[in-house]
Design an enzyme around this catalytic site. Structure first.
Site, PDB file in Angstrom:
ATOM      1  N   ARG A  76       6.338  98.830  18.162  1.00 41.85           N
ATOM      2  CA  ARG A  76       5.263  98.889  17.169  1.00 41.85           C
ATOM      3  C   ARG A  76       5.245 100.252  16.468  1.00 41.85           C
ATOM      4  O   ARG A  76       5.230 101.292  17.130  1.00 41.85           O
ATOM      5  CB  ARG A  76       3.921  98.633  17.855  1.00 41.85           C
ATOM      6  CG  ARG A  76       2.715  98.579  16.935  1.00 41.85           C
ATOM      7  CD  ARG A  76       1.451  98.342  17.733  1.00 41.85           C
ATOM      8  NE  ARG A  76       1.421  97.027  18.337  1.00 41.85           N
ATOM      9  CZ  ARG A  76       0.680  96.706  19.402  1.00 41.85           C
ATOM     10  NH1 ARG A  76      -0.081  97.623  19.984  1.00 41.85           N
ATOM     11  NH2 ARG A  76       0.699  95.487  19.895  1.00 41.85           N
ATOM     12  N   ARG A 145      -5.211 104.416  19.541  1.00 35.67           N
ATOM     13  CA  ARG A 145      -4.166 103.650  18.861  1.00 35.67           C
ATOM     14  C   ARG A 145      -4.165 103.980  17.362  1.00 35.67           C
ATOM     15  O   ARG A 145      -4.825 104.914  16.917  1.00 35.67           O
ATOM     16  CB  ARG A 145      -4.410 102.153  19.079  1.00 35.67           C
ATOM     17  CG  ARG A 145      -4.477 101.723  20.566  1.00 35.67           C
ATOM     18  CD  ARG A 145      -3.122 101.528  21.163  1.00 35.67           C
ATOM     19  NE  ARG A 145      -3.166 100.989  22.529  1.00 35.67           N
ATOM     20  CZ  ARG A 145      -3.062  99.697  22.838  1.00 35.67           C
ATOM     21  NH1 ARG A 145      -2.931  98.786  21.884  1.00 35.67           N
ATOM     22  NH2 ARG A 145      -3.073  99.308  24.102  1.00 35.67           N
ATOM     23  N   LYS A 220      -7.032 101.414  26.434  1.00 35.83           N
ATOM     24  CA  LYS A 220      -6.782 101.645  25.013  1.00 35.83           C
ATOM     25  C   LYS A 220      -8.073 102.007  24.292  1.00 35.83           C
ATOM     26  O   LYS A 220      -9.171 101.639  24.712  1.00 35.83           O
ATOM     27  CB  LYS A 220      -6.157 100.407  24.379  1.00 35.83           C
ATOM     28  CG  LYS A 220      -7.006  99.147  24.468  1.00 35.83           C
ATOM     29  CD  LYS A 220      -6.204  97.954  23.979  1.00 35.83           C
ATOM     30  CE  LYS A 220      -6.956  96.647  24.220  1.00 35.83           C
ATOM     31  NZ  LYS A 220      -6.150  95.465  23.851  1.00 35.83           N
ATOM     32  N   LYS A 222      -9.652 102.373  20.202  1.00 32.15           N
ATOM     33  CA  LYS A 222      -9.393 102.039  18.804  1.00 32.15           C
ATOM     34  C   LYS A 222     -10.437 102.683  17.894  1.00 32.15           C
ATOM     35  O   LYS A 222     -11.635 102.620  18.176  1.00 32.15           O
ATOM     36  CB  LYS A 222      -9.378 100.521  18.620  1.00 32.15           C
ATOM     37  CG  LYS A 222      -8.272  99.845  19.432  1.00 32.15           C
ATOM     38  CD  LYS A 222      -8.245  98.335  19.255  1.00 32.15           C
ATOM     39  CE  LYS A 222      -7.080  97.725  20.029  1.00 32.15           C
ATOM     40  NZ  LYS A 222      -7.013  96.249  19.867  1.00 32.15           N
ATOM     41  N   CYS A 442      -2.812  85.782  16.034  1.00 30.92           N
ATOM     42  CA  CYS A 442      -1.978  86.698  16.814  1.00 30.92           C
ATOM     43  C   CYS A 442      -0.593  86.088  17.012  1.00 30.92           C
ATOM     44  O   CYS A 442      -0.356  84.916  16.718  1.00 30.92           O
ATOM     45  CB  CYS A 442      -2.627  86.994  18.158  1.00 30.92           C
ATOM     46  SG  CYS A 442      -2.553  85.610  19.320  1.00 30.92           S
ATOM     47  N   CYS A 448       4.676  87.031  23.420  1.00 35.90           N
ATOM     48  CA  CYS A 448       3.598  87.744  24.106  1.00 35.90           C
ATOM     49  C   CYS A 448       3.462  87.265  25.548  1.00 35.90           C
ATOM     50  O   CYS A 448       3.283  86.068  25.801  1.00 35.90           O
ATOM     51  CB  CYS A 448       2.270  87.556  23.371  1.00 35.90           C
ATOM     52  SG  CYS A 448       0.905  88.411  24.183  1.00 35.90           S
ATOM     53  N   CYS A 487      -4.863  83.766  23.542  1.00 34.51           N
ATOM     54  CA  CYS A 487      -5.488  84.126  24.820  1.00 34.51           C
ATOM     55  C   CYS A 487      -6.800  84.833  24.521  1.00 34.51           C
ATOM     56  O   CYS A 487      -7.083  85.165  23.360  1.00 34.51           O
ATOM     57  CB  CYS A 487      -4.553  85.009  25.664  1.00 34.51           C
ATOM     58  SG  CYS A 487      -4.521  86.746  25.157  1.00 34.51           S
ATOM     59  N   CYS A 491      -6.497  89.849  20.059  1.00 28.91           N
ATOM     60  CA  CYS A 491      -5.805  90.757  19.138  1.00 28.91           C
ATOM     61  C   CYS A 491      -6.076  90.433  17.669  1.00 28.91           C
ATOM     62  O   CYS A 491      -6.035  91.324  16.828  1.00 28.91           O
ATOM     63  CB  CYS A 491      -4.303  90.730  19.402  1.00 28.91           C
ATOM     64  SG  CYS A 491      -3.848  91.462  20.985  1.00 28.91           S
TER      65      CYS A 491
END
Length: 650
Positions: A76, A145, A220, A222, A442, A448, A487, A491
């Site tokens: 990424r 991120r 994470k 954001k 996503c 994934c 899921c 995302c």
């Protein structure tokens, strides 16, 4: 016995990693097709996930033995505010062809992703990204991120310019300072000067990483910047959001939103998606210091024993906003005021041809779920962008709906660009329904590792089915956002739009209603464990009810939120009963009666009722039992109600 919870395995791994080095250099030298478990976890901080092709998990050799897992990497690129040059995007496309699966994916956080990169090619891919003056560091992992900001390239808009500059400053400020990234990916593995020193002394932790320390963040983190009139980056979905407060073209400051986050674990009632809470107002000169204080509170008080509750939203949920704010004030060193009254009021997808403000134009392109590829028999996105960027060399920007904006286009070349797009079967935004423009999915299967079911590969079928209902009810001019994930990790931010579709188990989904297109609210679970083929059927009664009972100017999600789940289900039950009665009666109608039903009552029927009546009429016409020319015309005319309109002119 200590009351201190046992740290998670990830925490021990980070503390012993020598600031994200671990065994990565050694493992890059070996011939294995995969990284070890520990190395694969550290890999995330460097911008990569180890994955495998789940479509091939059951593949077998000619002798019937399993082939084993086909390991590959997702890489990424981190692009603050989604900005890149033509040369950088062309370099990404070249790398995708050389080392990936031949596609490049724009992401929901304004970056790029490569899929299918083999371990033997990961160093060269990351080096190639850096050679194009981009980076992958901190695109993943327990750090801040990619920092998001509105991508609209409007010249002379000082507010947007200042907002982006602040986002870029935040991105640089929170970027990890360890030299591990350079040592692992950009220095020769056999360089004798690349000997790693002992950097495990905890006393030196904040000298190496002044913000993160030895173990970085619990999870994470954001950050995003948005405008009240244009929440195109979903600022409320971030751990830390800055909503720009401006008057007469000048930035006064920012409302600080804390504790947003999309992921949840359905088996854990103490986990949940959340939108940020309005905590305070800060002036531009306070942004970095207040953000550092907030990150510091999460660093020191976030849950490091249970990664499922490690996001900052859970600290705020457990403490309450007032206590959290008091702790931030303690770290910052002074009191903070209440938020400014400004809040989110609207959103723009930045698609289509637009005036840029300097005599030039920009063009926003709705790349299907961000997948820049040449689709067999369909649109040739990769070829089209290559041709346009090679010839015109314009800067680009990635939107938060995974679209691509082409900047600085002289009006004289607009016809030529349109011709290139048509040649490659690319539809402009004006040719798409609003539902498609505001949709997102996503990646999910097959790459994934967290996906429990499909998303990107099936969302266009779902949209097609929902579009038919929207067309039938005359709602094509309404902005209705639909996001889908494979899921519950979220995302594609599925919990805040009008319609959220969240993978529950293989082939089945949880349907959320009651969010909104401007992204300020979490929707409610409307129906659980819905088969893929039934999603549109489940949503359809709510759309029918919306057409009938909405208030003036009310959006679909706002309507669902106002009337609530119970009332929506009551209407659905009544509609189902009427549909069953109609279905039982259709066969008994004469051709003239069926024709009259279609001509006189098509607008009053629900989508499902109309489809059944059309099915009856079509069956009679196909088997020759109907000799009524009027029935044929009625079927044709009524069927047009199920054809969705493009968004042009809306």
């Amino acid at each position: 016995m200590s009351d201190t919870p046992e740290l998670s395995k990830s925490e021990h791994l980070k503390s012993g990693s020598r600031y994200l080095r671990g065994s990565l250099r050694d493992e890059l030298r070996n011939d294995s097709a995969e990284f070890s478990d520990d190395a694969s976890q550290l890999l995330k901080f460097h911008g990569s996930y180890q994955q495998d092709d789940r479509d091939l998990r059951k593949a077998k050799n000619p002798d019937g033995t399993p082939k084993g897992r086909h390991f590959m990497m997702m890489i990424r690129t981190r692009l603050p505010g989604g900005r890149c040059s033509a040369g950088q995007l062309l370099a990404e496309l070249e790398l995708a062809d050389r080392f990936g699966n031949g596609t490049l994916r724009a992401t929901s956080r304004q970056g790029f992703q490569h899929h299918g990169v083999l371990k033997q090619n990961i160093r060269e891919t990351i080096a190639g990204i850096n050679a194009a003056k981009m980076s992958t560091i901190a695109a993943c992992g327990d750090v801040s991120r990619n920092v998001m900001s509105c991508p609209a390239p409007i010249v002379g808009d000082g507010v947007r310019d200042e907002m982006y500059a602040m986002a870029a400053k935040c991105a640089e400020h929170f970027k990890p300072k360890t030299s591990a990234y350079f040592e692992v990916w950009l220095r020769d593995l056999d360089d004798p000067e690349a000997q790693e020193v002992n950097v495990t002394d905890p006393a030196a932790a904040f000298e190496v990483e002044p913000i993160y320390g030895l173990t970085y963040l619990p999870r994470k983190f954001k950050i995003g910047f948005a405008l009240p009139e244009d929440n195109c980056i979903d600022v409320y979905a971030n751990d830390l959001g800055f909503l720009t407060v401006h008057e007469k073209g000048k930035v006064l400051g920012y409302n600080v939103l804390v504790g947003g986050g999309m992921g949840q674990t359905p088996s854990r009632q103490d986990t949940f998606p959340a939108v940020g809470k309005r905590m305070t107002f800060v002036t531009p000169d306070q942004v970095i210091d207040v953000a550092t204080a907030i990150v510091g509170v999460q660093r020191d008080h976030g849950n490091r024993s249970d990664r499922k509750r490690a996001r900052m939203k859970y600290v705020i949920a457990d403490w309450g906003l007032d206590a959290f704010k008091a702790k931030v004030e303690e770290y910052y060193g002074r009191p903070l005021p209440e938020p400014h009254p400004s809040d989110v009021t609207d959103v723009d997808d930045h698609l289509g041809w637009r005036e840029q403000g300097d005599g030039n134009l920009y063009l926003g392109l709705a790349v299907p779920d961000g997948r820049i590829a040449d689709f067999e028999g369909g649109s040739q996105w990769k070829s089209a962008l290559r041709e346009i960027l090679t010839k015109f060399q314009m800067d680009c920007r990635v939107t938060a709906l995974a679209g691509i904006i082409l900047c600085d286009i002289p009006p004289a070349v607009k016809p030529e660009i349109n011709a290139i797009l048509r040649k490659h079967k690319i539809k402009l935004a004006e040719e798409l329904s609003l539902l498609r423009r505001y949709s997102m999915a996503c990646v999910a299967l097959p790459t994934c590792g967290l996906a429990v079911t499909e998303s990107e590969r099936v969302i266009h079928d779902v949209i097609h089915d929902v579009e038919a209902r929207i067309a039938k009810y005359g709602l094509a001019k309404e902005r209705i956002a639909i996001h889908m994930t494979g899921c519950p990790n979220g995302c594609a931010r599925p919990y805040t739009p009008d319609i959220g579709i969240v993978g529950k188990t293989l082939g089945k989904y949880t349907i959320y209603l009651g969010g909104n297109v401007i992204g300020t609210r979490i929707g409610f679970v409307y129906e659980d464990t819905v088969p893929l083929a039934k999603i549109a059927d489940v949503v359809s009664p709510a759309l029918a009810y919306y057409k009938q009972a909405r208030q003036n100017g009310e959006g679909f999600g706002d309507f669902c939120w106002r009337v609530g789940k119970d009332d929506l289900q009551r209407y659905e039950s009544l509609l189902s009963q009427e549909t069953s009665l109609l279905e039982n009666e259709l066969g008994a109608l004469s051709d003239d009666e069926l024709t009259a039903l279609l001509n006189r009552f098509a607008d009053e029927l629900s989508c499902e009722q109309l489809q059944r009546a059309l099915g009856e009429g079509t069956q009679r016409l196909n088997n020759g039992s109907a000799n009524n020319g009027e029935l044929s015309r009625a079927v044709t005319d009524a069927g047009k109600r199920l054809v969705v309109a493009a968004s042009a002119g809306t």
